[in-house]
Design a protein around this motif. Sequence first.
Motif, mmCIF file in Angstrom:
data_model
loop_
_atom_site.group_PDB
_atom_site.id
_atom_site.type_symbol
_atom_site.label_atom_id
_atom_site.label_comp_id
_atom_site.label_asym_id
_atom_site.label_seq_id
_atom_site.Cartn_x
_atom_site.Cartn_y
_atom_site.Cartn_z
ATOM 1 N N LEU A 1 40.593 50.497 39.725
ATOM 2 C CA LEU A 1 41.785 49.651 39.663
ATOM 3 C C LEU A 1 41.593 48.370 40.454
ATOM 4 N N VAL A 2 40.871 48.445 41.555
ATOM 5 C CA VAL A 2 40.572 47.239 42.342
ATOM 6 C C VAL A 2 39.684 46.299 41.540
ATOM 7 N N VAL A 3 38.702 46.850 40.840
ATOM 8 C CA VAL A 3 37.833 46.022 39.997
ATOM 9 C C VAL A 3 38.645 45.383 38.869
ATOM 10 N N LEU A 4 39.550 46.138 38.269
ATOM 11 C CA LEU A 4 40.368 45.598 37.180
ATOM 12 C C LEU A 4 41.229 44.434 37.645
ATOM 13 N N ARG B 1 31.156 43.364 30.675
ATOM 14 C CA ARG B 1 30.059 42.915 31.542
ATOM 15 C C ARG B 1 30.554 42.690 32.970
ATOM 16 N N HIS B 2 31.740 42.116 33.100
ATOM 17 C CA HIS B 2 32.327 41.852 34.414
ATOM 18 C C HIS B 2 32.543 43.159 35.179
ATOM 19 N N VAL B 3 33.097 44.160 34.501
ATOM 20 C CA VAL B 3 33.371 45.437 35.150
ATOM 21 C C VAL B 3 32.074 46.154 35.496
ATOM 22 N N GLN B 4 31.109 46.130 34.599
ATOM 23 C CA GLN B 4 29.830 46.787 34.856
ATOM 24 C C GLN B 4 29.132 46.210 36.080
#
Length: 297
Positions: A110-113, A157-160
């Motif tokens: 959730l922090v990454v999102l 790609r951003h999340v990975q």
Amino acid sequence: MVDARDEQDPYNEHRRLLFSTAYRMLGSVTDAEDVLQDTWLSWSAVDRYAVHHPKAYLVRTVTNLSLNRLTSARAIREIYVGPWLPEPLLTSPDIAAEAEVADSVSTAMLVVLETLSPVERAVFLLREVFGYSHAEIAETLERPESTVRQIAHRARRHVQDRRPRFDADQNQRRKITAQFMEACAGGDLNAVMELLAPDVTAWSDGGGKVTAARRPLNGTDHVARWIVGFLAKPDLATLTMEPVVINGELGILATLGGHTVGALTFDLVDNRIQNLRFQVNPEKLSGLTPHNGLARP
């Protein structure tokens, strides 16, 4: 008028999915429940004969309401006091055993999102978590399918690049959680330090409502001393800690005088605690009561 108690109604049939979508979009139990209420109002007023695919209609409504709320919430978070963390949520124990599900709802994810734009977040969740096709997402967001494909690729790609390593060894996590609680309860600084990774970081979200660190804390010594010092306060003498499944992972629930006062989630990497996230803002603890638990993602 449709009876909200009717279990056969499509809204009730898909409520778990709708809540899960809103919660992952917003990182807030309170806001997710508000979105579901607005969705129900929309659903109860619509001409049912004109809705050929109720599930698609409901998901589209939740997604767009969440997008609107997330856009306005970002402005509020810019003036938030201290680090902003998602609202923690009790989840059913079996979720922790399902690595992909647990990962998608974890506090770390959730922090990454939060680093995605609202539209990127919606596309990523609908595509990667809920398995919708690009065409279905395009219809939901009323955007060209080619645009949705580009957004999906960029968001994935951003999340990975930023997603944490997921620890799937539940037995080891239980062991380290127990050791950490014992060390904290005993005020054993050395024992706490031994459980932390050298590059550990701790975030504490008090929202300006209660005492919390206003900035992230870094390093084993700094983090351990802050934890032990904080727990040594006289007004926390009767604080109790228990292991519970929070956001799909084993975490720690803190109670004082029978009231929930905080939650701790963490990342476990190479059998060391690398990131700690303390949620102590009293306005963000409603998801830690059993009746709000995510037996519903």
